[in-house]
Design a protein around this motif. Structure first.
Motif, PDB file in Angstrom:
ATOM      1  N   GLY A  60      -3.145  20.647  68.202  1.00 27.54           N
ATOM      2  CA  GLY A  60      -4.564  20.723  67.860  1.00 27.54           C
ATOM      3  C   GLY A  60      -5.177  22.048  68.268  1.00 27.54           C
ATOM      4  N   LEU A  61      -4.782  22.525  69.438  1.00 27.58           N
ATOM      5  CA  LEU A  61      -5.276  23.818  69.932  1.00 27.58           C
ATOM      6  C   LEU A  61      -4.777  24.953  69.040  1.00 27.58           C
ATOM      7  CD1 LEU A  61      -4.603  23.159  73.713  1.00 27.58           C
ATOM      8  CD2 LEU A  61      -6.845  23.248  72.631  1.00 27.58           C
ATOM      9  N   ILE A  62      -3.524  24.866  68.607  1.00 29.80           N
ATOM     10  CA  ILE A  62      -2.956  25.891  67.723  1.00 29.80           C
ATOM     11  C   ILE A  62      -3.701  25.905  66.391  1.00 29.80           C
ATOM     12  CG2 ILE A  62      -0.899  26.620  66.472  1.00 29.80           C
ATOM     13  CD1 ILE A  62       0.763  25.281  68.703  1.00 29.80           C
ATOM     14  N   ALA A  63      -3.912  24.721  65.815  1.00 32.58           N
ATOM     15  CA  ALA A  63      -4.623  24.629  64.539  1.00 32.58           C
ATOM     16  C   ALA A  63      -6.016  25.220  64.658  1.00 32.58           C
ATOM     17  CB  ALA A  63      -4.692  23.168  64.084  1.00 32.58           C
ATOM     18  N   GLY A  64      -6.697  24.923  65.758  1.00 40.40           N
ATOM     19  CA  GLY A  64      -8.043  25.455  65.960  1.00 40.40           C
ATOM     20  C   GLY A  64      -8.070  26.964  66.051  1.00 40.40           C
ATOM     21  N   ARG A  65      -7.117  27.524  66.769  1.00 38.17           N
ATOM     22  CA  ARG A  65      -7.061  28.980  66.930  1.00 38.17           C
ATOM     23  C   ARG A  65      -6.768  29.670  65.599  1.00 38.17           C
ATOM     24  NH1 ARG A  65      -5.850  31.063  71.937  1.00 38.17           N
ATOM     25  NH2 ARG A  65      -6.067  33.094  70.922  1.00 38.17           N
ATOM     26  N   LEU A  66      -5.847  29.106  64.816  1.00 41.53           N
ATOM     27  CA  LEU A  66      -5.488  29.724  63.536  1.00 41.53           C
ATOM     28  C   LEU A  66      -6.635  29.636  62.533  1.00 41.53           C
ATOM     29  CD1 LEU A  66      -1.777  28.553  63.152  1.00 41.53           C
ATOM     30  CD2 LEU A  66      -2.616  30.778  63.888  1.00 41.53           C
ATOM     31  N   THR A  67      -7.312  28.496  62.502  1.00 44.51           N
ATOM     32  CA  THR A  67      -8.463  28.366  61.602  1.00 44.51           C
ATOM     33  C   THR A  67      -9.570  29.329  61.992  1.00 44.51           C
ATOM     34  OG1 THR A  67      -8.013  26.079  60.978  1.00 44.51           O
ATOM     35  CG2 THR A  67     -10.297  26.784  60.863  1.00 44.51           C
ATOM     36  N   GLU A  68      -9.782  29.476  63.290  1.00 40.59           N
ATOM     37  CA  GLU A  68     -10.808  30.416  63.760  1.00 40.59           C
ATOM     38  C   GLU A  68     -10.446  31.854  63.385  1.00 40.59           C
ATOM     39  OE1 GLU A  68     -12.838  31.890  67.995  1.00 40.59           O
ATOM     40  OE2 GLU A  68     -11.432  30.211  67.970  1.00 40.59           O
ATOM     41  N   LYS A  69      -9.181  32.212  63.503  1.00 42.93           N
ATOM     42  CA  LYS A  69      -8.761  33.587  63.250  1.00 42.93           C
ATOM     43  C   LYS A  69      -8.745  33.931  61.765  1.00 42.93           C
ATOM     44  CE  LYS A  69      -5.067  36.924  64.185  1.00 42.93           C
ATOM     45  NZ  LYS A  69      -3.815  37.182  64.961  1.00 42.93           N
ATOM     46  N   TYR A  70      -8.215  33.033  60.939  1.00 45.80           N
ATOM     47  CA  TYR A  70      -8.011  33.342  59.515  1.00 45.80           C
ATOM     48  C   TYR A  70      -9.072  32.728  58.600  1.00 45.80           C
ATOM     49  CZ  TYR A  70      -3.414  34.932  61.048  1.00 45.80           C
ATOM     50  OH  TYR A  70      -2.377  35.590  61.685  1.00 45.80           O
ATOM     51  N   TYR A  71      -9.911  31.894  59.135  1.00 42.71           N
ATOM     52  CA  TYR A  71     -10.897  31.134  58.372  1.00 42.71           C
ATOM     53  C   TYR A  71     -10.243  30.452  57.160  1.00 42.71           C
ATOM     54  CZ  TYR A  71     -15.403  29.445  56.877  1.00 42.71           C
ATOM     55  OH  TYR A  71     -16.455  28.609  56.548  1.00 42.71           O
ATOM     56  N   LEU A  72      -9.230  29.681  57.471  1.00 37.10           N
ATOM     57  CA  LEU A  72      -8.545  28.833  56.502  1.00 37.10           C
ATOM     58  C   LEU A  72      -8.279  27.483  57.170  1.00 37.10           C
ATOM     59  CD1 LEU A  72      -5.810  31.276  55.112  1.00 37.10           C
ATOM     60  CD2 LEU A  72      -7.771  30.387  53.829  1.00 37.10           C
ATOM     61  N   PRO A  73      -8.272  26.383  56.399  1.00 38.79           N
ATOM     62  CA  PRO A  73      -7.873  25.110  56.993  1.00 38.79           C
ATOM     63  C   PRO A  73      -6.421  25.190  57.466  1.00 38.79           C
ATOM     64  CG  PRO A  73      -8.046  24.935  54.591  1.00 38.79           C
ATOM     65  CD  PRO A  73      -8.611  26.262  54.970  1.00 38.79           C
ATOM     66  N   SER A  74      -6.149  24.554  58.584  1.00 38.27           N
ATOM     67  CA  SER A  74      -4.803  24.618  59.175  1.00 38.27           C
ATOM     68  C   SER A  74      -4.238  23.219  59.382  1.00 38.27           C
ATOM     69  CB  SER A  74      -4.838  25.342  60.526  1.00 38.27           C
ATOM     70  OG  SER A  74      -5.272  26.664  60.386  1.00 38.27           O
ATOM     71  N   ILE A  75      -2.968  23.072  59.074  1.00 36.68           N
ATOM     72  CA  ILE A  75      -2.218  21.859  59.393  1.00 36.68           C
ATOM     73  C   ILE A  75      -0.993  22.281  60.199  1.00 36.68           C
ATOM     74  CG2 ILE A  75      -0.883  19.924  58.486  1.00 36.68           C
ATOM     75  CD1 ILE A  75      -2.667  19.897  56.052  1.00 36.68           C
ATOM     76  N   ILE A  76      -0.917  21.795  61.442  1.00 38.88           N
ATOM     77  CA  ILE A  76       0.195  22.121  62.330  1.00 38.88           C
ATOM     78  C   ILE A  76       0.922  20.824  62.662  1.00 38.88           C
ATOM     79  CG2 ILE A  76       0.893  23.219  64.483  1.00 38.88           C
ATOM     80  CD1 ILE A  76      -0.482  25.101  62.494  1.00 38.88           C
ATOM     81  N   ILE A  77       2.241  20.827  62.489  1.00 42.17           N
ATOM     82  CA  ILE A  77       3.020  19.607  62.669  1.00 42.17           C
ATOM     83  C   ILE A  77       4.102  19.797  63.733  1.00 42.17           C
ATOM     84  CG2 ILE A  77       4.551  17.939  61.546  1.00 42.17           C
ATOM     85  CD1 ILE A  77       3.143  18.493  58.935  1.00 42.17           C
TER      86      ILE A  77
END
Length: 267
Positions: A60-77
């Protein structure tokens, strides 16, 4: 155990254990984030990364960081042998839980809201999910200009950053969806001191002042920019900078002082 400790010695023992766990979590999160970033592509309107080495506790933390950085929805599995765990973060242009429900037949379990969601999925269905949801989101966001909006409530001078005003802001709590922490704009403040904080230098700590104020009236204001340590080489002592920030109280060893929590440095 810590909360039920009967003596300072007992409490210190559990504090150390918790601190060790937290440092381990920070290291794990940082390593996983770096690994995920290597797999990120911006060819599509979604970031989708699945890896057996991701711990389910940090996805969840990874998804949040990536969405914040790239401004794209993120799905991390976090991939496991039979059932894998996924965590999602989204942007205002895409309701992530409604999107996932379009493919509810692929999930074992699913929950969340417009901005964040989590799920369990049979590992054999991950590839199918990636293909279907990527096509769906690419089509849905095809005509959208994906650009994060910066909300600013008011411009503020540094001499208004006081304990009294920080306490007034705190009366508006609790902050969250529908009641955001007020964001203030600070323009042309001078960097007096700077240093990195955190075991891996993740955070940037600044002391700033107002160069237009007389030396007698001038004050130094502490500012902390969480997860912006990578900007250390771009900001120098003596620079005049603009940034947005929340007001916060810093309590340390019984001493209370005002502090700015930087949201964004502006060009």
């Amino acid at each position: 155990r810590l909360l039920c400790s009967q003596t300072p010695e007992q409490a210190n023992k559990f504090v150390q254990i918790l601190d060790d766990y937290n440092r381990e979590r920070q290291t794990l999160q940082q390593e996983s984030l770096l690994s995920a970033e290597k797999k990120v592509t911006t060819d599509n309107k979604i970031i989708f990364v699945a890896d057996k080495d991701f711990h389910p506790g940090v996805i969840g933390l990874i998804a949040g960081r990536l969405t914040e950085k790239y401004y794209l929805p993120s799905i991390i599995i976090s991939v496991d042998e039979e059932i894998s765990k996924g965590s999602c973060r989204s942007i205002k242009e895409l309701n992530i839980i409604e999107t996932l429900r379009q493919f509810s037949d692929l999930f074992v379990d699913l929950g969340g809201h417009a901005g964040a969601a989590g799920f369990s999925i049979k590992t054999k269905n991950i590839t199918k999910l990636q293909k279907k949801i990527t096509e769906f989101i690419n089509k849905k966001l095809a005509n959208c200009e994906l650009k994060p909006e910066k909300y600013i409530d008011a411009e503020m001078k540094l001499n208004a950053v006081t304990v009294k005003n920080c306490r007034l802001i705190k009366k508006l709590e609790p902050f969250g969806i529908g009641n955001s922490d007020p964001v203030f704009l600070f323009k042309q403040v001078r960097v007096v001191e700077k240093r990195l904080l955190g075991s891996t230098g993740d955070h940037l700590k600044l002391k700033v002042d107002d160069p237009t104020t007389s030396q007698k009236e001038n004050i130094l204001v502490d500012s902390i920019a969480f997860k912006k340590g990578d900007l250390d080489s771009k900001i120098h002592v003596g620079d005049l900078i603009d940034f947005t920030a929340n007001l916060n109280l810093n309590i340390w060893n019984g001493y209370i002082s005002p502090q700015l929590v930087v949201k964004d440095f502006l060009k």
